[in-house]
Motif scaffolding. Structure first.
Motif, PDB file in Angstrom:
ATOM      1  N   PHE A  35       0.839  -1.029   0.024  1.00 11.34           N
ATOM      2  CA  PHE A  35       0.040  -0.042  -0.063  1.00 11.34           C
ATOM      3  C   PHE A  35       0.784   1.242   0.029  1.00 11.34           C
ATOM      4  N   LYS A  36       0.377   2.232  -0.345  1.00  6.30           N
ATOM      5  CA  LYS A  36       1.051   3.617  -0.139  1.00  6.30           C
ATOM      6  C   LYS A  36       0.925   4.019   1.067  1.00  6.30           C
ATOM      7  N   ILE A  37       2.263   4.113   1.686  1.00  7.31           N
ATOM      8  CA  ILE A  37       2.117   4.464   3.138  1.00  7.31           C
ATOM      9  C   ILE A  37       2.770   5.938   3.253  1.00  7.31           C
ATOM     10  N   VAL A  38       2.174   6.507   4.049  1.00  6.20           N
ATOM     11  CA  VAL A  38       2.614   8.029   4.683  1.00  6.20           C
ATOM     12  C   VAL A  38       2.770   7.987   5.991  1.00  6.20           C
ATOM     13  N   THR A  39       3.903   8.416   6.504  1.00  2.73           N
ATOM     14  CA  THR A  39       3.994   8.690   7.981  1.00  2.73           C
ATOM     15  C   THR A  39       3.569  10.047   8.332  1.00  2.73           C
ATOM     16  N   SER A  40       3.084  10.122   9.703  1.00  2.00           N
ATOM     17  CA  SER A  40       2.545  11.239  10.213  1.00  2.00           C
ATOM     18  C   SER A  40       3.178  11.830  11.143  1.00  2.00           C
ATOM     19  N   THR A  41       3.493  12.952  11.708  1.00  2.50           N
ATOM     20  CA  THR A  41       3.843  13.470  12.804  1.00  2.50           C
ATOM     21  C   THR A  41       2.812  13.945  13.816  1.00  2.50           C
ATOM     22  N   ASN A  42       1.653  13.906  13.270  1.00  2.00           N
ATOM     23  CA  ASN A  42       0.338  14.553  14.175  1.00  2.00           C
ATOM     24  C   ASN A  42      -0.828  13.608  13.704  1.00  2.00           C
ATOM     25  N   ILE A  43      -0.689  12.301  14.152  1.00  2.00           N
ATOM     26  CA  ILE A  43      -1.745  11.457  13.500  1.00  2.00           C
ATOM     27  C   ILE A  43      -3.150  11.799  14.236  1.00  2.00           C
ATOM     28  N   ILE A  44      -3.012  12.445  15.442  1.00  2.00           N
ATOM     29  CA  ILE A  44      -4.436  12.772  16.306  1.00  2.00           C
ATOM     30  C   ILE A  44      -5.206  13.690  15.502  1.00  2.00           C
ATOM     31  N   GLY A  45      -4.016  14.755  15.105  1.00  2.00           N
ATOM     32  CA  GLY A  45      -5.113  15.932  14.274  1.00  2.00           C
ATOM     33  C   GLY A  45      -5.663  15.650  13.129  1.00  2.00           C
ATOM     34  N   GLN A  46      -4.815  14.388  12.456  1.00  2.00           N
ATOM     35  CA  GLN A  46      -5.373  14.021  11.254  1.00  2.00           C
ATOM     36  C   GLN A  46      -6.372  13.131  11.273  1.00  2.00           C
ATOM     37  N   LYS A  47      -6.635  12.523  12.531  1.00  2.00           N
ATOM     38  CA  LYS A  47      -7.718  11.543  12.698  1.00  2.00           C
ATOM     39  C   LYS A  47      -9.069  12.363  13.072  1.00  2.00           C
ATOM     40  N   TYR A  48      -8.913  13.499  13.538  1.00  2.00           N
ATOM     41  CA  TYR A  48     -10.096  14.341  13.583  1.00  2.00           C
ATOM     42  C   TYR A  48     -10.668  14.981  12.297  1.00  2.00           C
ATOM     43  N   LEU A  49      -9.648  15.400  11.421  1.00  2.00           N
ATOM     44  CA  LEU A  49      -9.993  15.633   9.991  1.00  2.00           C
ATOM     45  C   LEU A  49     -10.705  14.426   9.303  1.00  2.00           C
ATOM     46  N   LYS A  50      -9.970  13.454   9.525  1.00  2.00           N
ATOM     47  CA  LYS A  50     -10.820  11.996   9.025  1.00  2.00           C
ATOM     48  C   LYS A  50     -12.312  11.886   9.416  1.00  2.00           C
ATOM     49  N   LEU A  51     -12.341  12.306  10.670  1.00  2.00           N
ATOM     50  CA  LEU A  51     -13.755  12.095  11.387  1.00  2.00           C
ATOM     51  C   LEU A  51     -14.605  12.690  10.271  1.00  2.00           C
ATOM     52  N   PHE A  52     -14.329  13.930   9.852  1.00  2.00           N
ATOM     53  CA  PHE A  52     -15.175  14.641   9.104  1.00  2.00           C
ATOM     54  C   PHE A  52     -15.249  14.227   7.665  1.00  2.00           C
ATOM     55  N   VAL A  53     -14.276  13.538   7.104  1.00  2.00           N
ATOM     56  CA  VAL A  53     -14.315  12.748   5.785  1.00  2.00           C
ATOM     57  C   VAL A  53     -15.466  11.696   5.952  1.00  2.00           C
ATOM     58  N   ASN A  54     -15.653  10.959   7.130  1.00  2.00           N
ATOM     59  CA  ASN A  54     -16.388   9.969   7.197  1.00  2.00           C
ATOM     60  C   ASN A  54     -17.719  10.563   7.916  1.00  2.00           C
ATOM     61  N   PHE A  55     -17.772  11.530   8.006  1.00  2.00           N
ATOM     62  CA  PHE A  55     -18.991  12.183   8.874  1.00  2.00           C
ATOM     63  C   PHE A  55     -20.556  11.827   8.111  1.00  2.00           C
ATOM     64  N   ASN A  56     -20.228  11.625   6.564  1.00  2.00           N
ATOM     65  CA  ASN A  56     -21.696  11.559   6.012  1.00  2.00           C
ATOM     66  C   ASN A  56     -21.907  10.207   5.956  1.00  2.00           C
ATOM     67  N   ASN A  57     -21.105   9.221   6.318  1.00  2.00           N
ATOM     68  CA  ASN A  57     -21.455   7.815   6.251  1.00  2.00           C
ATOM     69  C   ASN A  57     -22.944   7.325   7.076  1.00  2.00           C
ATOM     70  N   CYS A  58     -23.270   8.222   7.881  1.00  2.00           N
ATOM     71  CA  CYS A  58     -24.487   8.012   8.678  1.00  2.00           C
ATOM     72  C   CYS A  58     -25.761   7.885   7.747  1.00  2.00           C
ATOM     73  N   ILE A  59     -25.542   8.878   6.507  1.00  2.00           N
ATOM     74  CA  ILE A  59     -26.878   9.054   5.924  1.00  2.00           C
ATOM     75  C   ILE A  59     -27.287   7.719   4.999  1.00  2.00           C
ATOM     76  N   PRO A  60     -26.383   7.300   4.326  1.00  2.00           N
ATOM     77  CA  PRO A  60     -26.666   5.810   3.656  1.00  2.00           C
ATOM     78  C   PRO A  60     -27.036   4.927   4.758  1.00  2.00           C
ATOM     79  N   ALA A  61     -26.821   4.869   5.869  1.00  2.00           N
ATOM     80  CA  ALA A  61     -27.264   4.051   7.052  1.00  2.00           C
ATOM     81  C   ALA A  61     -28.668   4.247   7.496  1.00  2.00           C
ATOM     82  N   LEU A  62     -29.152   5.407   7.278  1.00  2.00           N
ATOM     83  CA  LEU A  62     -30.372   5.648   7.557  1.00  2.00           C
ATOM     84  C   LEU A  62     -31.342   5.222   6.426  1.00  2.00           C
ATOM     85  N   VAL A  63     -31.172   5.011   5.082  1.00  2.00           N
ATOM     86  CA  VAL A  63     -32.006   4.935   4.069  1.00  2.00           C
ATOM     87  C   VAL A  63     -31.503   3.482   3.366  1.00  2.00           C
ATOM     88  N   GLY A  64     -30.506   2.798   3.906  1.00  2.00           N
ATOM     89  CA  GLY A  64     -30.027   1.524   3.339  1.00  2.00           C
ATOM     90  C   GLY A  64     -29.463   1.510   1.863  1.00  2.00           C
TER      91      GLY A  64
END
Length: 332
Positions: free
Chosen positions: A165-194
């Protein structure tokens, strides 16, 4: 390096298959039906790298210590996965891959910090059935240390995973996880309608709802003084820019982006759990900002409602119609 992957779902299966193909010593740990299928027929992956069946050993729990254990179960299943395999987790490195920001905190009570690695998965995969997966699209696998600075051990793991896989190392993985949280934020909507991401976000009102949830979530995280850190191919300005746009314009961008993610149906992590009759990670995605809002004594009306509605789908097994969702969020 002997590698064990705990979790034979979409991401775990793809990781196991391609690391094995790259020549690594890999075992896959999963549920009985998954283990039986993989041991009998191998792991078949279809998608952006073509179709192939890869043979590798699978088991229902660890059989010995491993140099690297990659947890690919959902966040809500991490503690159970640890307990189930604890006998052989007293040595070696552990790597989390979960969405949200709590996985490393959950495991920190079980492992010394120099044994913990954390990651963000930016590629997409879908679980079809035991022993069969779809690799929907390529993306970075971002690797870091959640509780200490990057060190030679982390770079060694990155080198091994980089064979597949294409691996990228991070010096601030926690800050990036918070951004990824918002990348995943709309996953809830398909779960509502199936419905798949493509079907769901072909409806412009669903795109509007995704922006409304994002705006509220960003406001809460901002008030909590949490800094988002850009991902390699996804700058934080993209999320802030969407939230700052007029609603209709931002919804149009969301429509174009999410309907063209993959040629094959993409269901999102939350819906995939619901489709398999399991609890989802909603409490660790949209629920994360609800938790922050409660601590700050701030309102989180929209995200609280979407969390509650996803839990209702989990309990009942009945999806909402598009019109029911629109009425619930006053979209018309």
């Amino acid at each position: 390096m002997k590698i064990a992957i705990i979790g034979a779902g979409a991401i775990g299966g793809v990781v196991a298959a391609y690391l094995k193909k790259a020549g690594e010593d890999v075992v896959l740990v999963g549920h009985g039906d998954q283990v039986d299928a993989v041991n009998a027929r191998g792991l078949t992956v279809k998608g952006v790298r073509g179709t192939e069946t890869i043979k590798l050993p699978a088991m229902t729990r660890l059989d010995k210590p491993y140099d690297l254990v990659i947890f690919t179960v959902k966040t809500q299943d991490l503690e159970e996965a640890f307990i189930h395999n604890a006998e052989f987790l007293e040595s070696g490195l552990v790597l989390t891959t979960q969405n949200g920001v709590q996985a490393d905190n959950i495991l920190s009570g079980h492992f010394e910090r120099d044994r913990q690695l954390s990651s963000i998965v930016m590629f997409g995969a879908t679980y079809v059935k035991p022993g069969e997966l779809t690799f929907n699209f390529e993306g970075d696998w971002i690797l870091g240390r959640p509780l200490m600075p990057l060190d030679p051990t982390a770079h060694r793991v990155a080198e091994i995973l980089g064979k597949a896989f294409k691996i990228v190392t991070s010096t601030n993985i926690i800050g990036q996880k918070y951004l990824k949280l918002f990348v995943n934020f709309n996953n809830c909507i398909p779960a509502l309608v199936g419905k798949s991401m493509q079907e769901t976000f072909a409806d412009m009102d669903m795109c509007t709802l995704s922006i409304m949830l994002l705006k509220e979530g960003l406001a809460i995280v901002g008030d909590a003084k949490i800094e988002l850190v850009s991902l390699p191919d996804f700058p934080k300005e993209r999320v802030y820019g969407l939230a700052a746009m007029p609603l209709e314009q931002a919804a149009g961008i969301m429509n174009k982006t999410l309907t063209s993610l993959s040629k094959k149906p993409l269901y999102g992590s939350i819906l995939q759990s619901v489709m398999r009759g399991k609890t989802s990670e909603i409490d660790f995605i949209n629920g994360e900002v609800v938790h922050l809002a409660n601590n700050l004594k701030m309102p989180s009306v929209l995200n609280t409602k979407v969390v509650d509605m996803v839990h209702e789908v989990e309990r009942t097994g009945v999806y909402f119609t598009f019109e029911q969702v629109k009425k619930a969020f006053e979209l018309r």
